[in-house]
Design a protein around this motif. Structure first.
Motif, PDB file in Angstrom:
ATOM      1  N   THR A 294       0.824  -1.201   0.000  1.00 50.39           N
ATOM      2  CA  THR A 294       0.000   0.000   0.000  1.00 50.39           C
ATOM      3  C   THR A 294       0.862   1.257   0.000  1.00 50.39           C
ATOM      4  OG1 THR A 294      -0.130   0.075   2.423  1.00 50.39           O
ATOM      5  CG2 THR A 294      -1.853  -1.168   1.255  1.00 50.39           C
ATOM      6  N   VAL A 295       0.198   2.385  -0.245  1.00 51.93           N
ATOM      7  CA  VAL A 295       0.848   3.694  -0.205  1.00 51.93           C
ATOM      8  C   VAL A 295       0.084   4.575   0.775  1.00 51.93           C
ATOM      9  CG1 VAL A 295       1.629   5.696  -1.531  1.00 51.93           C
ATOM     10  CG2 VAL A 295       1.437   3.452  -2.650  1.00 51.93           C
ATOM     11  N   LEU A 296       0.810   5.228   1.669  1.00 44.66           N
ATOM     12  CA  LEU A 296       0.222   6.202   2.581  1.00 44.66           C
ATOM     13  C   LEU A 296       0.501   7.589   2.018  1.00 44.66           C
ATOM     14  CD1 LEU A 296      -1.102   7.063   5.245  1.00 44.66           C
ATOM     15  CD2 LEU A 296       1.158   6.867   6.328  1.00 44.66           C
ATOM     16  N   MET A 297      -0.552   8.333   1.710  1.00 42.02           N
ATOM     17  CA  MET A 297      -0.434   9.677   1.151  1.00 42.02           C
ATOM     18  C   MET A 297      -0.911  10.675   2.189  1.00 42.02           C
ATOM     19  SD  MET A 297       0.206  11.527  -1.653  1.00 42.02           S
ATOM     20  CE  MET A 297       0.342  13.294  -1.360  1.00 42.02           C
ATOM     21  N   VAL A 298      -0.078  11.687   2.494  1.00 45.05           N
ATOM     22  CA  VAL A 298      -0.449  12.700   3.486  1.00 45.05           C
ATOM     23  C   VAL A 298      -0.430  14.077   2.847  1.00 45.05           C
ATOM     24  CG1 VAL A 298       0.328  11.337   5.447  1.00 45.05           C
ATOM     25  CG2 VAL A 298       1.933  12.890   4.323  1.00 45.05           C
ATOM     26  N   SER A 299      -1.265  14.962   3.383  1.00 42.51           N
ATOM     27  CA  SER A 299      -1.480  16.265   2.760  1.00 42.51           C
ATOM     28  C   SER A 299      -0.441  17.301   3.145  1.00 42.51           C
ATOM     29  CB  SER A 299      -2.876  16.792   3.128  1.00 42.51           C
ATOM     30  OG  SER A 299      -2.998  16.950   4.532  1.00 42.51           O
TER      31      SER A 299
END
Length: 285
Positions: free
Chosen positions: A202-207
């Motif tokens: 998975t990929v964790l994307m943060v703003s």
């Protein structure tokens, strides 16, 4: 959300309007009745936040490690439950984490974080051995997909977001909060309660930016790739390199900086290892 009457000033024009503010309230998390931490958060998905906090602290690794999570009935104001105090009961035989002074805010996360060596010793899964590979174009599209799922941000402009995506770019879960670390904990708690840990493939994307603490939380959840729209800190890069995590920063449009784990980013290749599968995007109600 909180409604507030404000003065809007633009050039020589002054108008009165009603603005929407992101709610921020304290949440006390108790463990087996004993106060553990206080965090400033956006109310909502509180059970996931508490569970994810325990994941990121290495206290639990599966849904079976937690017996119950409930709001404390005694936490009232004028006879009404504030829903600002949670008690987490660990399952029999699950040891409580070592006592520390936990105090978190909506901006800086847990203060006085343990050393890098402590992070290595409590991590349950090895991110370095995750063979997932991602197409560069897939990664480039993640900020827009994250932004599209930020329902509360659309109305307030005041929340961070964290999104969990498959290696093919499909959203699994999105959470919003005034704190970056809270949004990630809410994701980890969701994954724990859904039986999805470790979050391989998975990929964790943060703003926002990629801090040391967000890299640590990714490692603790078994996430192999962390992407952020802003800069990482030096300590975040160091930890990512040591733990075998792919760390991407300044992800804007088709450009990005890869600070660690570039082996997982393919310029034209087929995306491999779609992780735990897409369950459809989950956003706060």
């Amino acid at each position: 959300m909180i409604k507030k009457r404000i003065l809007r000033v633009k050039d020589a024009s002054r108008t009165r309007k009603i603005d929407s503010l992101a709610a921020e309230e304290p949440l006390e998390i108790r463990l087996d009745g004993t106060p553990l931490t206080v965090t400033m958060r956006t109310p909502g998905d509180d059970f996931d936040l508490a569970a994810g906090f325990l994941v990121s602290e290495g206290a639990v690794g599966s849904a079976g490690d937690i017996s119950t999570i409930r709001y404390c009935a005694g936490a009232t104001v004028e006879g009404q439950n504030t829903y600002n105090v949670l008690d987490v009961r660990l399952a029999p035989g699950v040891p409580a984490p070592e006592p520390r002074n936990f105090y978190t805010t909506s901006s800086c996360g847990v203060c006085g974080k343990a050393s890098l060596e402590a992070v290595r010793t409590v991590a349950r899964w090895d991110a370095a051995d995750d063979p997932v590979e991602l197409a560069q174009t897939t990664v480039a599209g993640l900020p827009d997909r994250l932004r599209a799922a930020q329902r509360v941000f659309d109305r307030t402009g005041g929340l961070h977001a964290a999104g969990l995506f498959t290696a093919g770019g499909e959203p699994l879960c999105v959470r919003e909060d005034v704190g970056r670390h809270n949004a990630v904990d809410k994701l980890l708690g969701w994954a724990l309660r859904e039986g999805r840990l470790p979050l391989r493939g998975t990929v964790l994307m943060v703003s926002g930016r990629a801090s040391f603490e967000l890299v640590q939380k990714a490692v603790m959840g078994g996430v192999p790739v962390l992407a952020a729209v802003s800069a990482p800190s030096s300590l975040a890069v160091e930890l990512a390199e040591e733990q075998g995590l792919t760390l991407i920063g300044f992800l804007r449009g088709s450009s990005m900086n890869v600070y660690a784990g570039e082996r997982r980013l393919s310029p034209t290749g087929v995306t491999l290892g779609a992780g735990n599968g897409s369950a459809g995007v989950r956003t706060p109600g």
